[in-house]
Design a protein around this motif. Sequence first.
Motif, short mmCIF file in Angstrom:
data_model
loop_
_atom_site.label_atom_id
_atom_site.label_comp_id
_atom_site.label_asym_id
_atom_site.label_seq_id
_atom_site.Cartn_x
_atom_site.Cartn_y
_atom_site.Cartn_z
N MET A 242 -11.11 -7.47 -4.48
CA MET A 242 -12.17 -6.78 -5.22
C MET A 242 -12.98 -5.87 -4.31
O MET A 242 -13.34 -4.75 -4.68
CB MET A 242 -13.08 -7.81 -5.90
CG MET A 242 -12.40 -8.61 -7.01
SD MET A 242 -11.65 -7.55 -8.30
CE MET A 242 -13.10 -6.76 -8.98
N ILE A 243 -13.29 -6.36 -3.10
CA ILE A 243 -14.05 -5.54 -2.15
C ILE A 243 -13.27 -4.28 -1.79
O ILE A 243 -13.83 -3.17 -1.76
CB ILE A 243 -14.40 -6.35 -0.88
CG1 ILE A 243 -15.45 -7.42 -1.20
CG2 ILE A 243 -14.89 -5.43 0.25
CD1 ILE A 243 -15.74 -8.37 -0.07
N MET B 50 -11.01 -2.75 -3.60
CA MET B 50 -10.98 -1.85 -4.76
C MET B 50 -12.29 -1.08 -4.89
O MET B 50 -12.29 0.13 -5.15
CB MET B 50 -10.72 -2.66 -6.05
CG MET B 50 -9.33 -3.28 -6.16
SD MET B 50 -7.97 -2.08 -5.99
CE MET B 50 -7.48 -2.36 -4.28
N VAL B 51 -13.40 -1.77 -4.72
CA VAL B 51 -14.71 -1.12 -4.84
C VAL B 51 -14.90 -0.08 -3.73
O VAL B 51 -15.35 1.05 -3.99
CB VAL B 51 -15.85 -2.17 -4.78
CG1 VAL B 51 -17.21 -1.47 -4.66
CG2 VAL B 51 -15.82 -3.05 -6.02
N LEU B 52 -14.54 -0.44 -2.49
CA LEU B 52 -14.70 0.49 -1.37
C LEU B 52 -13.83 1.74 -1.56
O LEU B 52 -14.25 2.85 -1.24
CB LEU B 52 -14.35 -0.20 -0.06
CG LEU B 52 -15.34 -1.28 0.41
CD1 LEU B 52 -14.82 -1.96 1.67
CD2 LEU B 52 -16.72 -0.69 0.67
N LEU C 267 -12.90 2.93 -4.50
CA LEU C 267 -13.48 3.65 -5.64
C LEU C 267 -14.65 4.53 -5.22
O LEU C 267 -14.79 5.66 -5.68
CB LEU C 267 -13.93 2.64 -6.71
CG LEU C 267 -14.37 3.21 -8.05
CD1 LEU C 267 -13.21 3.91 -8.75
CD2 LEU C 267 -14.93 2.11 -8.94
N ILE C 268 -15.50 4.00 -4.34
CA ILE C 268 -16.69 4.76 -3.92
C ILE C 268 -16.43 5.58 -2.65
O ILE C 268 -17.32 6.27 -2.15
CB ILE C 268 -17.91 3.83 -3.71
CG1 ILE C 268 -17.66 2.85 -2.57
CG2 ILE C 268 -18.25 3.10 -5.00
CD1 ILE C 268 -18.88 1.97 -2.24
#
Length: 329
Positions: A270-271, A273-275, A277-278
């Motif tokens: 999840m970390i 994926m978020v990194l 994405l941003i």
Amino acid sequence: MKSTKVLVTGAGGFLGGYIARDLLAKGYEVYSFSRSTYPALEKMGVVQRQGDLSKYDDVEAALEGMDAVIHTASQVGMWGRYEDFYKTNVTGTENIIKACHKWHIKKMVYTSTPSVAFGEESLCNANESIDYPDRYLSMYAETKAIAEKMVMLANGGSLSTVAIRPHLIFGPGDLNLVPRVVEAAKKGKLKIIGDGENLVDVTYVENASYVHVLALEELSPDSPIAGKAYFLGQGPIKLWDFTNELLKRSGEKPVTKKISFKLAYFIGFMIEMVLKLIGKFDVHPPMTRFVALQLGKSHYYNHSNIERDLGYKPKFSIEEGLDRLFAKK
């Protein structure tokens, strides 16, 4: 008699600094190649050459006049931009090999990593016959594997090559492994992943340096080590017992809280994926899938090949390495 000139890439770093010191002690004329200059290297008597590994002209200029190269420099990390890892680890190694051919340099010792063989399952007593995994969860491991394959293929003709894969290097001067573990423990962010019984190899830095110099001296076209890669480590030991010993000697409380491997792996996913994405790549995430695997799985190796082909025996035990790491200055 003319002294042998050896260039060490990354001599300003942890392992590279020890290699430079050990080469000087044996009478070699030592040069370094890195982006910066280092007062400690100047004090030792290392001739420093500056440049960028990813720029061939810089590498060619740095290797002129050398008899051998120990290529230790690399882009290390659990997160970042793939192109940054590729530029240093792959293009940089390609440039070293090309310049070796240009200047008819006879020997190249490459610092690889056991991570080139590590996929998503535990590795227990694995030897060098193990295949590279089908996919990597670490940009560092993937690009180091590409580079290692290039180094192996470059062996032959006028150039002899060998790759050393030291595992979890620790010792005085380490600015990565031990400091990060201690800092995470201080902040209460360190947890045992899985059941805490996973086994690993570790390597005391002076043993790792000794092997690089030994490989340099033994390397020749008809040497049994030419064109091969070797795991290097001391173990197996329980990762979390070793971690708690580091914390104890650092004056910190042992880590006892646990998190399941599946949950740690999911959090890492999840970390990531978020990194992505941003578009955040210049951070040290608290968890990635690769970190979960490294901390929750076993990864230790069979060392019989390096013992046979190089006659290697550790100069310092793990306990002696810890004593030297935490010796009062």
